[in-house]
Design an enzyme around this catalytic site. Structure first.
Site, short mmCIF file in Angstrom:
data_model
loop_
_atom_site.label_atom_id
_atom_site.label_comp_id
_atom_site.label_asym_id
_atom_site.label_seq_id
_atom_site.Cartn_x
_atom_site.Cartn_y
_atom_site.Cartn_z
N CYS A 97 0.82 -1.21 0.00
CA CYS A 97 0.00 0.00 0.00
C CYS A 97 0.86 1.27 0.00
O CYS A 97 1.46 1.59 -1.03
CB CYS A 97 -1.00 -0.04 1.15
N ARG A 131 -12.51 6.55 -0.99
CA ARG A 131 -11.36 5.67 -0.79
C ARG A 131 -11.72 4.29 -1.33
O ARG A 131 -12.89 3.88 -1.31
CB ARG A 131 -11.03 5.55 0.69
N HIS A 198 -3.51 -5.55 2.26
CA HIS A 198 -3.18 -5.60 3.69
C HIS A 198 -3.82 -6.85 4.26
O HIS A 198 -4.31 -7.71 3.56
CB HIS A 198 -3.82 -4.42 4.42
N1 GLN Z 1 -1.90 6.94 2.35
C1 GLN Z 1 -2.06 6.11 1.22
C2 GLN Z 1 -3.43 6.21 0.58
O1 GLN Z 1 -4.39 6.49 1.22
C3 GLN Z 1 -1.73 4.65 1.60
C4 GLN Z 1 -2.69 4.09 2.60
C5 GLN Z 1 -2.30 2.76 3.14
O2 GLN Z 1 -1.11 2.40 3.23
N2 GLN Z 1 -3.29 2.01 3.57
O3 GLN Z 1 -3.57 6.01 -0.60
#
Ligand code: GLN
Length: 247
Positions: A97, A131, A198
């Site tokens: 990520c 998101r 993840h």
């Molecule tokens: N900050 C990054 C995003 O939101 C990665 C997030 C994460 O590692 N879960 O895209």
């Protein structure tokens, strides 16, 4: 002949550890120990240089934008050369990520551009749209012909594009993947791998943990089998959560 030692570097374990991503390191370490393979884990934090010759497997987990910003500057200043040297030697580099985004060329947030190390030919742009969150499963293709299903959980605002010729880690079976529309998930170049999965990823995908270990030890070192009943159940549970396996 002396037994090989798997030398693992965990980058920024304090900052880049969203969703308990340190569980990935625990899995790698345990799967070596259960086989009586020598393994070392070295945390390399902010301000510390990275000697790429010292590691066979380098891990960079996910993080919030703020933590990513701090680590990105340090990555360029103190670790980029070591990462490039390690990748050139064939070490395995795994970015998850936020770590995946920083293995690419940049992560753009509005008019700010956070530079990555450019080991993967990808760019990421933070979207104002929703998101990309949820359970995800992909069909992964790895160097050497290995392939299999990886299941996990994703939560990212960034949308990642593969630049010319860059290869995805796999095809999305369920979930969003790199950008929610291309059907691509992750990226791989040689033994450098980035993914949005993840979970943490490796407890639910032990076959992939073993691929990483055997590749990092060199020449797909044969690993003795383990009793993976619990790990396989964790994999099936992650597949059911993603909706690719009936309940
Ligand atoms: N900050 C990054 C995003 O939101 C990665 C997030 C994460 O590692 N879960 O895209």
């Amino acid at each position: 002949m002396a037994e090989p030692t798997l030398r693992i570097a965990a980058l920024y374990p304090q900052q880049m550890n969203i969703y308990a991503d340190r569980g990935n390191i625990a899995v790698l370490e345990r799967r070596c120990q259960w086989r009586s393979l020598a393994v070392t884990v070295t945390a390399v934090g902010l301000g510390e240089p990275l000697d790429g010759d010292q590691f066979d497997l380098i891990y960079l987990g996910g993080g919030q934008d703020d933590d990513q910003r701090r680590c990105a500057a340090d990555l360029i200043e103190n670790k980029r050369d070591g990462l490039i040297a390690a990748a050139e030697r064939g070490s395995v580099l795994l970015g998850v990520c936020g770590g995946y985004q920083l293995f690419g060329h940049w992560y753009e947030l509005g008019d700010e551009r956070i530079a990555g190390v450019g080991l993967l030919d990808v760019e990421t742009v933070r979207s104002d749209g929703p998101r990309l969150i949820g359970n995800v499963a992909i069909e992964a293709q790895l160097a050497g012909g290995a392939a299999g299903v990886l299941a996990g959980f994703e939560n990212h605002a960034g949308r990642t594009s593969l630049l010319d010729g860059a290869e995805p880690l796999g095809r999305v079976l369920k979930g969003h993947g790199n950008d929610g529309s291309s059907g691509n998930e992750g990226c791989r170049s040689g033994n450098v791998i980035g993914t949005y999965l993840h979970g943490p990823l490796l407890p639910a995908n032990s076959w992939f943990a073993d691929w990483l270990i055997s590749t990092a030890l060199g020449d797909q070192t044969a690993l003795s089998p383990l009793d993976d009943a619990l790990e396989l159940e964790a994999h099936r549970a992650a597949c059911r959560a993603a909706g690719i396996l009936a309940a």
